[in-house]
Design a protein around this motif. Structure first.
Motif, PDB file in Angstrom:
ATOM      1  N   TRP A 172       0.835  -1.195   0.000  1.00 50.13           N
ATOM      2  CA  TRP A 172       0.000   0.000   0.000  1.00 50.13           C
ATOM      3  C   TRP A 172       0.881   1.260   0.000  1.00 50.13           C
ATOM      4  O   TRP A 172       0.568   2.249  -0.662  1.00 50.13           O
ATOM      5  CB  TRP A 172      -0.899   0.026   1.230  1.00 50.13           C
ATOM      6  N   LEU A 173       1.981   1.229   0.742  1.00 55.23           N
ATOM      7  CA  LEU A 173       2.881   2.375   0.797  1.00 55.23           C
ATOM      8  C   LEU A 173       3.480   2.684  -0.575  1.00 55.23           C
ATOM      9  O   LEU A 173       3.735   3.852  -0.905  1.00 55.23           O
ATOM     10  CB  LEU A 173       3.997   2.118   1.809  1.00 55.23           C
ATOM     11  N   ASN A 174       3.712   1.637  -1.363  1.00 55.47           N
ATOM     12  CA  ASN A 174       4.205   1.844  -2.720  1.00 55.47           C
ATOM     13  C   ASN A 174       3.196   2.660  -3.528  1.00 55.47           C
ATOM     14  O   ASN A 174       3.562   3.566  -4.292  1.00 55.47           O
ATOM     15  CB  ASN A 174       4.460   0.491  -3.385  1.00 55.47           C
ATOM     16  N   LEU A 175       1.918   2.343  -3.356  1.00 58.31           N
ATOM     17  CA  LEU A 175       0.863   3.115  -4.013  1.00 58.31           C
ATOM     18  C   LEU A 175       0.790   4.522  -3.435  1.00 58.31           C
ATOM     19  O   LEU A 175       0.549   5.497  -4.167  1.00 58.31           O
ATOM     20  CB  LEU A 175      -0.481   2.393  -3.853  1.00 58.31           C
ATOM     21  N   TYR A 176       1.002   4.654  -2.136  1.00 60.01           N
ATOM     22  CA  TYR A 176       0.986   5.955  -1.460  1.00 60.01           C
ATOM     23  C   TYR A 176       1.961   6.920  -2.134  1.00 60.01           C
ATOM     24  O   TYR A 176       1.672   8.112  -2.304  1.00 60.01           O
ATOM     25  CB  TYR A 176       1.369   5.739   0.005  1.00 60.01           C
ATOM     26  N   LEU A 177       3.121   6.396  -2.551  1.00 57.81           N
ATOM     27  CA  LEU A 177       4.120   7.224  -3.216  1.00 57.81           C
ATOM     28  C   LEU A 177       3.597   7.817  -4.524  1.00 57.81           C
ATOM     29  O   LEU A 177       4.042   8.889  -4.948  1.00 57.81           O
ATOM     30  CB  LEU A 177       5.388   6.409  -3.487  1.00 57.81           C
ATOM     31  N   ASN A 178       2.663   7.134  -5.173  1.00 51.25           N
ATOM     32  CA  ASN A 178       2.102   7.646  -6.424  1.00 51.25           C
ATOM     33  C   ASN A 178       1.346   8.961  -6.223  1.00 51.25           C
ATOM     34  O   ASN A 178       1.168   9.730  -7.168  1.00 51.25           O
ATOM     35  CB  ASN A 178       1.143   6.628  -7.045  1.00 51.25           C
ATOM     36  N   TYR A 179       0.882   9.185  -4.976  1.00 54.11           N
ATOM     37  CA  TYR A 179       0.085  10.379  -4.699  1.00 54.11           C
ATOM     38  C   TYR A 179       0.902  11.521  -4.111  1.00 54.11           C
ATOM     39  O   TYR A 179       0.484  12.680  -4.206  1.00 54.11           O
ATOM     40  CB  TYR A 179      -1.072  10.023  -3.757  1.00 54.11           C
TER      41      TYR A 179
END
Length: 717
Positions: free
Chosen positions: A632-639
């Protein structure tokens, strides 16, 4: 009621109900044992003989009247008003084999089980939905869970007792006391089961987060600081043993280090990758990784090899190779994929599930790790005058000693350190080492092989498909792309039905079991990746079709998350929602990333809104426990960091795409075509005879460039 209160209450009730301490016995199925397992089964088979799962077939000749998990078996328990024994395991599980020999092959134990219970065997890999429910139940009852997982349930499937491995005497007591209690005081058990089932249902409650700005860099920094407290910067991995590779931890750490120039995290990743590859966790002779290390130095593995571990680790090493250029990582990728091709791939292009930790020794008895380890005498006889050099390199000494005079090949120095210390010629040493490894591999292949679980699981195959694609991007080996395409065609042609639904398992040319969210999520991810490598639009369109089907059948409309099972019907006591990233990332985190990417590809605002809402829903939990949410944190970086859409259009698009894919650019998606294309990302970007690269953010593009280096500079600014 608070979940912790429920858990405490359940433990107290269970202790009162059963009145003996064995209830809270939880022993991991993977601990070593001197008990040996008989492989050959004789006598009259039970109902499992009709199954295709290798794990279930291993129990087909037990005197226990095992049945598979299905509506008929569950209905039989209700008709006969009998408690159910639900025993969950998997083919490569060492302690599952031990309990089978001690208890399930014992006539007196079988007699009691057959008289008082309906007995159901479950392959946790084939039925992860069943496994999830009862793992949660046992965790509530005892505080932890593992495999073999043994649960006793009411005729309606609601659990009343659970644990993992039990000795024969302990298991007999469990059977006697639970059956007696059900006969004398059934209402007590029913009341307890109702409370426990409510606890299982509440474990997965996800609340909607309506915060309009839930993603902040300051919060991310706090999460990473929290994450770092659990990392072993000296030896790699997490601080506690046993040590699991945890690829999602490493992938997020690598990306965070890239974005924020965090040298501490970058060194943590490279230390982890180096130590794992040097240790006993990695098969130094045949390639490939074992499931975990029992110690904190990556020395002694649990010797089973799982497809999902090797798939994810290949992708991780590929990412690290692209960022660091470390040729050692390229070697590990190559060796691991050679192992997969030679030992875990069928002629149809499917990937097998696992290889057992146990194999037969010279006494024709099953023993853990015997296939992979060596005595000094064996090595001396095989290597002769090269033994001393090999001994030093792989620490055939007190450092590498395991047990019973056997050694696990284990490195504590890099090649450059070893070569310098011993004043060796690098080229000659590399050639000699390769020669010795081939010699030992040939000798090892003369041994009796560990058992192979040759079923193909859709989700795990998609992970390995992704691994081959990531390796192709990093290394450029065309064979990897061909293997990936063959596997993708298998998934498309055999596991994907005309109505857009996936099937979970494939064995003996039979596709079976309705797909779970993990199948949909990983297949979508792999098809998106395949498009990014081939520019074949059909794979991207197929990814969208599968996504739409998953939204229709799996989405929880109340909170935007996805159930693990579809709405086509289920005989489970609870419908679970998987959100915690473990050794395998949670299916919801993979699905959220898929939605994020597809939203950009197709300019689909609903996809984008759904991805954002899913991440927002777990953002508060991530702050509390980032180690459980690293994907989820990897996706968090996208934002919180810029995310780019890269469009390549023109006759040389494939060449430029291949060049872009060799760079470590975790914050992009790529679309490409050699012709005019109506994909939203490519509209109005084609010019006859000219190949241009467009770097865009939310549909707004910078000036097109013709050189890959210029495009990468636009991304890295």
């Amino acid at each position: 009621m608070d979940l912790k209160v429920i858990q405490f209450s359940l433990i107290r009730i269970a202790q009162i109900l059963l009145g003996f301490s064995i209830f809270i016995l939880v022993i991991n199925c993977n601990q070593k044992t001197d008990v040996l397992v008989q492989e050959e089964k004789k006598g009259k088979p039970n109902d499992l003989i009709k199954e295709t799962s290798p794990y279930l077939l291993q129990h087909a000749y037990n005197p226990v009247n095992w049945k598979a998990w299905n509506d008929e078996s569950l209905a039989l328990a209700k008709v006969q008003n009998k408690l159910i024994v639900i025993s969950v395991g998997y083919s490569a599980c060492h302690w599952c084999h031990v309990m089978e020999e001690e208890s399930f092959e014992n006539d007196s134990v079988a007699k009691l089980m057959n008289e008082k219970f309906i007995n159901i065997k479950v392959d946790r890999e084939e039925r992860p939905d069943v496994d999830q429910v009862y793992v949660n139940a046992v965790t509530l009852m005892t505080g932890s869970a593992g495999w073999p997982l043994n649960v006793i349930a009411l005729p309606d499937g609601k659990p009343v007792f659970g644990g993992t491995y039990f000795t024969k005497d302990q298991w007999l007591k469990v059977l006697e006391q639970t059956s007696s209690l059900y006969e004398t005081e059934p209402q007590k058990m029913i009341a307890y089961a109702e409370q426990l089932t409510e606890g299982v249902k509440k474990m997965d409650l996800i609340e909607v987060n309506n915060d309009e700005n839930p993603f902040k860099e300051s919060q991310l920094e706090n999460m990473v600081s929290n994450l770092k407290t659990n990392l072993d910067f000296e030896l790699g991995g997490q601080k506690t043993a046993p040590k699991f590779p945890m690829p999602s931890h490493l992938n997020f750490s690598l990306r965070y280090a890239y974005h924020y120039n965090d040298q501490q995290l970058l060194e943590y990743v490279t230390t982890s990758l180096d130590k794992m590859a040097n240790g006993g966790l990695y098969d130094q002779i045949g390639g490939g990784f074992s499931r975990y290390s029992v110690d904190d130095k990556w020395h002694v593995p649990h010797f089973e090899k799982m497809l999902y571990d090797n798939a994810q680790l290949v992708s991780t090493y590929a990412n690290a190779y692209k960022l660091t250029g470390n040729k050692y990582y390229k070697q590990i990728i190559t060796e691991t994929l050679n192992f997969i091709k030679n030992k875990m791939t069928s002629t149809e292009g499917t990937f097998y599930s696992s290889i057992d930790a146990d194999s037969k020794n010279e006494s024709d008895e099953l023993e853990e790790g015997i296939y992979y380890t060596w005595t000094k005498e064996e090595l001396k006889n095989i290597l002769k005058e090269d033994y001393e050099l090999f001994k030093q390199y792989y620490n055939v000494n007190n450092i590498g000693l395991w047990e019973k005079g056997h050694y696990i090949l284990y490195r504590i120095e890099s090649d450059s350190q070893f070569i310098e210390k011993n004043q060796l010629d690098p080229i000659q040493f590399s050639s000699k080492l390769s020669e010795l490894k081939k010699l030992l591999l040939a000798e090892r292949d003369k041994r009796k092989l560990p058992r192979l679980d040759d079923k193909a699981l859709t989700s795990w195959n998609a992970m390995m498909l992704n691994a081959y694609l990531d390796a192709y991007k990093a290394i450029g080996e065309n064979e990897y792309l061909q293997i990936a395409l063959k596997n993708a065609e298998f998934i498309r042609d055999k596991q994907l039905q005309n109505n857009g639904q996936l099937l979970h398992s494939y064995k003996d040319e039979i596709s079976s079991i309705d797909g779970f969210l993990e199948d949909y999520a990983h297949v979508i991810s792999a098809f998106i990746n395949l498009y990014q490598v081939t520019m074949d639009r059909s794979w991207l369109n197929l990814a969208k079709d599968v996504m739409d089907n998953s939204i229709k059948h799996f989405q929880n409309k109340e909170n935007s998350m996805f159930y693990f099972t579809s709405n086509n019907g289920s005989n489970l006591i609870a419908r679970k929602t998987e959100v915690y990233d473990n050794v395998i990332p949670s299916s919801n985190s993979v699905q959220a990333k898929n939605l994020f990417q597809l939203g950009l590809y197709f300019y689909d605002k609903e996809y984008s809104k759904l991805a954002r809402q899913m991440l927002s829903n777990v953002s508060n939990d991530i702050e509390k426990s980032p180690t459980a949410f690293t994907n989820w944190l990897n996706l968090y970086l996208n934002y919180v960091k810029p995310f780019y859409e890269v469009a390549i259009s023109g006759p040389e698009a494939k060449i430029k795409l291949k060049d872009i894919n060799t760079a470590y650019l975790p914050n992009i998606i790529v679309a490409g075509s050699t012709n005019d294309d109506d994909l939203p990302l490519l509209i109005n970007k084609f010019a006859e005879g000219n190949t241009s690269i467009f770097v865009c953010v939310n549909g707004t593009c910078k000036l097109p460039v013709q050189e890959v280096k210029m495009a990468i500079n636009q991304i890295n600014k």
